[in-house]
Enzyme design. Sequence first.
Site, short mmCIF file in Angstrom:
data_model
loop_
_atom_site.label_atom_id
_atom_site.label_comp_id
_atom_site.label_asym_id
_atom_site.label_seq_id
_atom_site.Cartn_x
_atom_site.Cartn_y
_atom_site.Cartn_z
N CYS A 276 0.86 -1.26 -0.06
CA CYS A 276 -0.01 0.04 0.09
C CYS A 276 0.82 1.25 -0.02
CB CYS A 276 -1.02 -0.01 1.03
SG CYS A 276 -2.18 -1.14 0.97
P1 NAD Z 1 -4.13 -8.79 -4.26
O1 NAD Z 1 -3.11 -8.61 -5.55
O2 NAD Z 1 -3.54 -9.67 -3.21
O3 NAD Z 1 -5.70 -9.54 -4.53
C1 NAD Z 1 -6.32 -9.22 -5.56
C2 NAD Z 1 -7.08 -10.38 -6.10
O4 NAD Z 1 -7.96 -9.86 -7.09
C3 NAD Z 1 -6.22 -11.47 -6.69
O5 NAD Z 1 -6.37 -12.43 -6.14
C4 NAD Z 1 -6.67 -11.53 -8.19
O6 NAD Z 1 -6.59 -12.71 -8.62
C5 NAD Z 1 -7.99 -11.11 -8.13
N1 NAD Z 1 -8.78 -10.50 -9.27
C6 NAD Z 1 -8.14 -9.58 -10.14
N2 NAD Z 1 -9.06 -9.38 -11.17
C7 NAD Z 1 -10.05 -10.21 -11.02
C8 NAD Z 1 -11.30 -10.51 -11.53
N3 NAD Z 1 -11.43 -9.90 -12.68
N4 NAD Z 1 -12.05 -11.55 -11.34
C9 NAD Z 1 -11.86 -12.09 -10.13
N5 NAD Z 1 -10.74 -12.04 -9.28
C10 NAD Z 1 -9.96 -10.96 -9.74
O7 NAD Z 1 -4.45 -7.32 -3.74
P2 NAD Z 1 -4.76 -6.80 -2.03
O8 NAD Z 1 -3.57 -6.73 -1.42
O9 NAD Z 1 -5.87 -7.66 -1.67
O10 NAD Z 1 -5.41 -5.31 -2.42
C11 NAD Z 1 -6.61 -5.28 -3.17
C12 NAD Z 1 -6.86 -3.67 -3.05
O11 NAD Z 1 -7.02 -3.28 -1.79
C13 NAD Z 1 -5.78 -2.54 -3.55
O12 NAD Z 1 -6.44 -1.64 -4.43
C14 NAD Z 1 -5.21 -2.32 -2.51
O13 NAD Z 1 -4.46 -0.97 -2.58
C15 NAD Z 1 -6.32 -2.15 -1.63
N6 NAD Z 1 -5.77 -2.37 0.05
C16 NAD Z 1 -4.81 -3.31 0.26
C17 NAD Z 1 -4.42 -3.55 1.56
C18 NAD Z 1 -3.49 -4.51 2.03
O14 NAD Z 1 -3.01 -4.26 3.23
N7 NAD Z 1 -3.15 -5.36 1.19
C19 NAD Z 1 -5.01 -2.59 2.88
C20 NAD Z 1 -5.92 -1.65 2.34
C21 NAD Z 1 -6.31 -1.53 0.84
#
Ligand code: NAD
Length: 447
Positions: A276
């Site tokens: 992030c």
């Molecule tokens: P991540 O990459 O771990 O997970 C995203 C998931 O989405 C993946 O498993 C991917 O396969 C899936 N995906 C993508 N397109 C898809 C589709 N069309 N259909 C089905 N599945 C699909 O990402 P994350 O760390 O979970 O972060 C997700 C969002 O949340 C980001 O925008 C991030 O900035 C935000 N965020 C993350 C955190 C954190 O601590 N990781 C905290 C707050 C906000």
Amino acid sequence: MKIAVIGTGYVGTVTGACLAKLGHEVVCVDSREAVVKMTAEGKPHISEPGLAEVLMAAVKSDKLTATTDLKAACEPADAVLVCVGTPSRQDGSIDLSQIEAVSGQIGAAIAKTTGYKLVIIRSTVLPGTTRKLVLPAIEKASGKKAGKDFGLCMTPEFLREGNAVEDFANADRVVIGELDAKSGKTAEEIYAPLKAPMLHYGLETAELIKYAANSLFATLISYSNEIARVAEKHPGVDAIEVLKSVEFDRRITSDGKPTLGWTSYLRTGAGFGGSCFPKDVAALAAYAKEAGFGAPLLEAVLEENARARKAAVALAQKACGGSLAGKKVAVLGLAFKPFTDDVRESASLYIIPMLLAKEATVVAADPQAQANGARELGAQTNLSFAATPQAALTGADVAMILTAWPEFKLPQDEFIKLMKTPVIVDCRRLLDGADYSKAQVFPIGRG
Ligand code: NAD
């Protein structure tokens, strides 16, 4: 409510499991079959304290299922939560391709459904994205009208990895960016059992709140690291002591009593990482640059973060008498923080290549992130991995603590027994307060 969570990564898995615990009927969707299989079996594919129990309980009570079939998950859902990734492009700007694709898929999935549905963007997106990209993409693919046939909200996620389940359950507030009052009210019903204050805003304000929060925390860390560089120039001066004293100021902590709130980011170390802070600060800076006004402060925050990693290597070099060539370095920690297996933008991914470039031999250990770290770093000459910190330390000339895992706070006699020379570069100030008088500790930020 029936909720489809699209994207079962770090955020989606935690969100899905925790929403099921609140009593909702959740379907987790992901395009990765292996992720879906594990989730459906109640086994998290990520490491997060408490998640395994919550997920397994949700699956066993039939409150949570998982599928790769986005359409089948969206059709019966009352609400669709989007948790797909929003990574950085090469130039730091945000890559919205997953958001764009999933918006079209949701639109197509709800085209033939009847009744009102709410779409919620939970991913971190720049101001304007939900209204200008998500909304028209859903309308186009569904033939439906936003505000009439479906609602739209942006409710940013504030969880901290390593504490995510706890953060979800005890949210400080729920930020609800809403297209209209009906959308906001429906979103409030989802989060109501949390008993957290519900703060309603327009879509763009909610989007910016997330960036404002992460940018502030990252700024505090880079600021602390700059103070550390000054402190290190003066024997006896400790940046941690300095920053703790700054916290006592009532202009910072209103009652003059430092807490573990935002001031906990007033700490020096080897720079911030994770999925992030680096990407969100870079995205906001790139947005400001493209808009023509720029964000010199945020650019400096990132620049200072890169310098913090170099400063950690410089400290290791100093600890080794000026040269790392031929030295065996035990790197303790690959994850970007303790209690997670996430190595995205971790300090270790920057520091290990620098150590290797200085002709050191590196043996790295991490209680949970070893597989992810090894995958990201790839096979490299003079780089190997050990199953335990003890194995990594055996015969090492110097140890570098890069992640504050409690497992690495070994008694000094163990460092002395295992290492060739008990020289420890403490980049996370993990050893503070314990007796390491017989070892040679180089704490980052102390002169
Ligand atoms: P991540 O990459 O771990 O997970 C995203 C998931 O989405 C993946 O498993 C991917 O396969 C899936 N995906 C993508 N397109 C898809 C589709 N069309 N259909 C089905 N599945 C699909 O990402 P994350 O760390 O979970 O972060 C997700 C969002 O949340 C980001 O925008 C991030 O900035 C935000 N965020 C993350 C955190 C954190 O601590 N990781 C905290 C707050 C906000």
